[in-house]
Design a protein around this motif. Sequence first.
Motif, short mmCIF file in Angstrom:
data_model
loop_
_atom_site.label_atom_id
_atom_site.label_comp_id
_atom_site.label_asym_id
_atom_site.label_seq_id
_atom_site.Cartn_x
_atom_site.Cartn_y
_atom_site.Cartn_z
N VAL A 178 -11.35 12.14 -9.61
CA VAL A 178 -10.21 13.07 -9.63
C VAL A 178 -9.27 12.73 -8.49
O VAL A 178 -9.62 12.88 -7.32
CB VAL A 178 -10.69 14.53 -9.53
CG1 VAL A 178 -9.51 15.49 -9.54
CG2 VAL A 178 -11.65 14.85 -10.67
N HIS A 212 -8.49 21.05 -15.03
CA HIS A 212 -8.30 22.17 -14.11
C HIS A 212 -9.14 23.37 -14.53
O HIS A 212 -9.70 24.07 -13.67
CB HIS A 212 -6.82 22.54 -14.05
CG HIS A 212 -5.97 21.46 -13.44
ND1 HIS A 212 -4.65 21.65 -13.10
CD2 HIS A 212 -6.25 20.18 -13.10
CE1 HIS A 212 -4.15 20.53 -12.58
NE2 HIS A 212 -5.11 19.64 -12.59
N ASN A 229 -6.20 15.20 -3.23
CA ASN A 229 -5.83 16.26 -4.16
C ASN A 229 -5.31 17.46 -3.38
O ASN A 229 -5.48 17.53 -2.16
CB ASN A 229 -7.04 16.68 -5.01
CG ASN A 229 -7.53 15.58 -5.93
OD1 ASN A 229 -6.94 15.32 -6.97
ND2 ASN A 229 -8.62 14.91 -5.55
N ILE A 266 -12.63 22.67 -13.41
CA ILE A 266 -12.78 22.82 -11.96
C ILE A 266 -12.86 24.30 -11.58
O ILE A 266 -13.70 24.70 -10.77
CB ILE A 266 -11.61 22.13 -11.23
CG1 ILE A 266 -11.73 20.61 -11.40
CG2 ILE A 266 -11.58 22.50 -9.75
CD1 ILE A 266 -10.53 19.84 -10.89
N TYR A 291 -15.73 21.90 -5.56
CA TYR A 291 -15.75 20.79 -6.52
C TYR A 291 -15.11 19.53 -5.96
O TYR A 291 -15.66 18.43 -6.08
CB TYR A 291 -15.04 21.21 -7.81
CG TYR A 291 -14.98 20.09 -8.84
CD1 TYR A 291 -16.06 19.86 -9.69
CD2 TYR A 291 -13.87 19.27 -8.95
CE1 TYR A 291 -16.02 18.83 -10.63
CE2 TYR A 291 -13.82 18.25 -9.86
CZ TYR A 291 -14.90 18.03 -10.70
OH TYR A 291 -14.86 16.99 -11.61
N LEU A 292 -13.95 19.68 -5.34
CA LEU A 292 -13.22 18.50 -4.86
C LEU A 292 -13.92 17.80 -3.70
O LEU A 292 -13.58 16.66 -3.37
CB LEU A 292 -11.79 18.89 -4.45
CG LEU A 292 -10.88 19.29 -5.61
CD1 LEU A 292 -9.53 19.76 -5.08
CD2 LEU A 292 -10.70 18.14 -6.60
N ARG A 304 -9.97 9.72 -2.29
CA ARG A 304 -9.16 10.50 -3.21
C ARG A 304 -8.41 11.61 -2.48
O ARG A 304 -8.90 12.17 -1.50
CB ARG A 304 -10.02 11.09 -4.33
CG ARG A 304 -11.14 12.00 -3.86
CD ARG A 304 -12.12 12.27 -4.99
NE ARG A 304 -13.09 13.30 -4.64
CZ ARG A 304 -14.26 13.06 -4.07
NH1 ARG A 304 -14.60 11.81 -3.76
NH2 ARG A 304 -15.10 14.05 -3.80
N SER A 321 -12.95 12.43 0.47
CA SER A 321 -12.07 13.38 -0.21
C SER A 321 -11.16 14.08 0.80
O SER A 321 -11.63 14.64 1.79
CB SER A 321 -12.89 14.44 -0.95
OG SER A 321 -12.05 15.42 -1.54
N ALA A 327 -16.43 14.85 -8.30
CA ALA A 327 -14.97 14.72 -8.36
C ALA A 327 -14.50 13.32 -7.98
O ALA A 327 -13.32 13.12 -7.70
CB ALA A 327 -14.33 15.75 -7.43
#
Length: 259
Positions: A249, A10, A204, A13, A240-241, A202, A159, A246
């Motif tokens: 992640v 974290h 998040n 990120i 980032y995500l 992914r 994502s 990523a």
Amino acid sequence: MTTSQDHALHEQIRAFSPAADCLKDKIILVTGAGAGIGRVAALTYAKLGATVLLLGRTQSKLEEVYDEIEAQGLPTPAILPMDLEKVTFAQMNETARLIEREFGRLDGVLHNASILGALTPLEMYDPITFEQVMRINTTSVFMLTQALFPLLMAAPSGSVVFTSSGVAKPRAFWGAYALSKQATEGMCELFTQETQNHTALRFNAINPGATRTNMRAHAFPGEDPNTLKTPEDIMAAYVYLMTDAASGVKGQVIACQPK
């Protein structure tokens, strides 16, 4: 991951500094793109090379963001007007087909749109407002994710980013908003558990923290907004995500402003 590994990730990120073309050629949909964090995220993604699909309720606000992106000579965005309180699942599926037809794929979704509802004890909470908050903040998020799922699964590194809150661990008097964010984090975890071992997709979530937005002003009318971070200040996690960096992640809840 262990707690210490999560903490280190974290921190990494939040400190992320994106390359100028880190989102080049990506197709990213942003809900609530007409104002606040959604607007800034859409502009930021476009500046980093993405084609942004602007989804929101108010056409005029979406057009302003569209014009701002166009004026900077960035990849031409698209406007997807949608009232998340009233839209049907069939209409969401039609939107997914439209995206596939016009763009061929979808690399990412930022579920940013939310409403605050009322700040009042649950025993006094208006059921109509409760239903409205849950519909916009949670039910529509599930429905839209499901409608877009085949497109996201087909992406090399799809994502999905949900928006959580510091009150996702329910806090007194935050009512439906707190419950909707608790459910959102649960949705992120369920999608992760069900996909992480056999897909590249992914899921998040981001907790933006105390940020200078209209929603924050309504929740804390006596607060000086100049003491808060701006949406531009917290974009590192949002970018980032969506990057290929990523790709491993999954199932994280990133606090942009840790205590």
